[in-house]
Design an enzyme around this catalytic site. Structure first.
Site, PDB file in Angstrom:
ATOM      1  N   TYR A 153     -33.772  11.616 -47.480  1.00 56.05           N
ATOM      2  CA  TYR A 153     -32.515  12.357 -47.383  1.00 56.05           C
ATOM      3  C   TYR A 153     -32.600  13.323 -46.205  1.00 56.05           C
ATOM      4  CZ  TYR A 153     -28.655  15.480 -48.480  1.00 56.05           C
ATOM      5  OH  TYR A 153     -27.516  16.218 -48.405  1.00 56.05           O
ATOM      6  N   HIS A 192     -25.262  13.856 -46.246  1.00 54.15           N
ATOM      7  CA  HIS A 192     -23.863  14.262 -46.427  1.00 54.15           C
ATOM      8  C   HIS A 192     -23.331  14.805 -45.107  1.00 54.15           C
ATOM      9  CE1 HIS A 192     -25.314  14.379 -50.638  1.00 54.15           C
ATOM     10  NE2 HIS A 192     -24.065  14.089 -50.953  1.00 54.15           N
ATOM     11  N   ASN A 197     -15.889  16.150 -39.671  1.00 57.00           N
ATOM     12  CA  ASN A 197     -16.854  16.184 -38.566  1.00 57.00           C
ATOM     13  C   ASN A 197     -16.894  14.809 -37.901  1.00 57.00           C
ATOM     14  OD1 ASN A 197     -18.977  16.537 -36.798  1.00 57.00           O
ATOM     15  ND2 ASN A 197     -20.238  17.669 -38.259  1.00 57.00           N
ATOM     16  N   GLU A 198     -15.894  14.542 -37.055  1.00 58.91           N
ATOM     17  CA  GLU A 198     -15.763  13.244 -36.419  1.00 58.91           C
ATOM     18  C   GLU A 198     -16.932  12.941 -35.485  1.00 58.91           C
ATOM     19  OE1 GLU A 198     -13.630  10.944 -37.067  1.00 58.91           O
ATOM     20  OE2 GLU A 198     -12.450  12.123 -38.493  1.00 58.91           O
TER      21      GLU A 198
END
Length: 237
Positions: A153, A192, A197-198
């Site tokens: 993660y 995540h 947040n492009e």
């Protein structure tokens, strides 16, 4: 060259006619004082890059700016871009404050002291990215589970805005993939990303990450507070 500039500047305010009145100790003390002030000013200038405000955490132009790094060399990866040198280094008690400052510059959320204490003992799961010996990025991971199987993660992956076309983000992500190659039990990498947040979403999609759902109210005290779950399955040969 820097030392020569400091030498000239340190004595620029001393009139030659007065120089004879300085004792040897006064002379040395004056030089050291002026040199120290100048070094502080130069150090402050290098840190000013963080004062421009927060920005997305990833290297948006990385895929086109750097040749693909070897997965097997990720933990000690080093590459040359022109005359610029990039490499990864460990996070230790001596440099963890640099990681903290980096995260404060890049992310709209803050991380507690427990986070920084744990990453100093995370080994290969945490790395700083250096560009010409200056910390410009970092990645911090932990072992986790995704759909019942072992996964890595990504807690944080950040690059300072002026270095986001230098391939720093790619180098950090390649290090994560290298860790997966070393551990056959790891089946995925996930993280995540805030839904607006492009830049980050586009970056991760270039490396095969897919959106696997939305977690509502994932973030506290920022809007939007929802996050996409991004997952990349590790394919074994």
């Amino acid at each position: 060259m820097l030392d020569e500039w400091i030498f000239r500047f340190a004595f620029s305010t001393i009139d030659n006619s007065r120089l004879q009145y300085y004792s040897h100790c006064d002379f040395c003390a004056f030089f050291l004082y002026r040199s120290f002030v100048i070094y502080l000013l130069l150090f402050s200038c290098t840190q000013h890059v963080c004062s421009k405000g927060m920005a997305p955490a990833v290297d948006s132009g990385a895929a086109a700016d750097i040749a693909k790094l070897s997965l097997n060399g990720g933990s000690n990866g080093k590459t040359q871009i022109g005359r610029s040198d990039m490499q990864l280094g460990e996070v230790t008690h001596h440099n963890v404050l640099q990681l903290k400052k980096l995260n404060q510059c890049v992310f709209p959320v803050s991380y507690n002291d427990k986070f920084y204490k744990e990453v100093t003992s995370a080994g290969e799961l945490a790395r700083l990215a250096y560009f010409n010996d200056v910390v410009v990025g970092a990645v911090c991971c932990r072992e986790d589970k995704y759909e019942g199987e072992k996964s890595l993660y990504i807690m944080t992956l950040a690059t300072l805005a002026p270095y986001r076309t230098r391939g720093v983000g790619r180098m950090l992500l390649e290090h994560v993939f290298a860790l997966c190659e070393k551990d056959p039990a790891v089946h995925a990498v996930h993280l995540h990303v805030q839904i607006n947040n492009e830049v980050a979403l586009n970056f991760y999609s270039k490396f095969g990450f897919e959106q696997k759902g939305v977690v509502e109210h994932y973030y506290k005290r920022i809007e939007p507070d929802s996050a996409y779950v991004l997952v990349k399955k590790i394919e074994r040969k």
